[in-house]
Design an enzyme around this catalytic site. Structure first.
Site, PDB file in Angstrom:
ATOM      1  CB  SER A   1      -0.960   0.020   1.190  1.00  0.00           C
ATOM      2  OG  SER A   1      -0.260   0.199   2.404  1.00  0.00           O
TER       3      SER A   1
ATOM      4  CE  LYS B   1      -2.769   2.297   4.283  1.00  0.00           C
ATOM      5  NZ  LYS B   1      -1.976   1.111   4.590  1.00  0.00           N
TER       6      LYS B   1
END
EC number: 3.4.21.-
Length: 146
Positions: free
Chosen positions: A62, A99
Site C-alpha cells: 500500500s 500510511k
C-alpha cells in the site's frame, strides 16, 4: 497488515563504519573528485530517541509509490508528534498499518498506492491511535554473487 516489531537495542553492539562525505553520482562519475572519509554510526544516525524508537518490517504494497516496499524495515519514533504529511504507523481496530497522515482538508490515512482505499478518520465514532512517525526506511537490495 502484519508487522514484526523490533526494539532499538543499546549501543553496546554498535560499530562505526566508514562514511565518505563526497556524494556519489547517480549519473556519470567524476574521476577528479577526492573522497573525504569520516565514521558513521548507523544507530546514532537513525535512532534519535532510543527509548522511544522501534523497528517494523513492512508487509504489503500500500505504500509502494512512497518508496516503502514489502520487506523494508522502518525506523519509527514514538516521541515525535505527527503532522500533516508525516508517514506514520497507526493502530486501527487493533491492526497496525503504515500510511501518510493528512490532516486537511479531511483527516485521513492515505496509502501511497492508487490500488488501495483512503482511510478517513472520524474522531466522533472511531479510535485511531498514532503509534509513531517513520523517520527512516531500510531497503535491502538484491546482491548478485558470482
Amino acid at each position: 497488515m502484519k508487522v514484526d516489531i523490533f526494539e532499538s537495542s543499546g549501543a553496546s553492539r554498535v560499530h562505526s563504519i566508514p562514511f565518505y562525505l563526497q556524494r556519489i553520482s547517480a549519473g556519470f562519475p567524476s574521476p577528479a573528485q577526492g573522497y573525504e572519509k569520516q565514521e558513521l554510526n548507523l544507530h546514532e544516525y537513525c535512532v534519535r530517541h532510543p527509548s522511544a524508537t522501534y523497528f517494523l518490517r513492512v508487509s504489503g504494497s500500500s505504500m509502494e509509490d512512497g518508496r516503502i516496499h514489502d520487506g523494508d524495515v522502518l525506523v519509527v519514533d514514538r516521541s515525535l508528534t505527527a503532522s500533516h504529511g508525516s508517514i506514520v504507523v497507526a493502530c486501527i481496530h487493533n491492526e497496525f498499518t503504515v500510511k501518510r497522515l493528512l490532516l486537511r482538508p479531511r483527516p485521513c490515512l492515505m496509502p501511497m498506492n492508487k490500488d488501495f482505499p483512503v482511510y478517513y478518520i472520524d474522531p466522533d465514532n472511531e479510535s485511531v491511535e498514532i503509534w509513531g512517525v517513520v523517520t527512516h526506511s531500510l531497503i535491502e537490495h538484491p546482491v548478485c554473487l558470482r
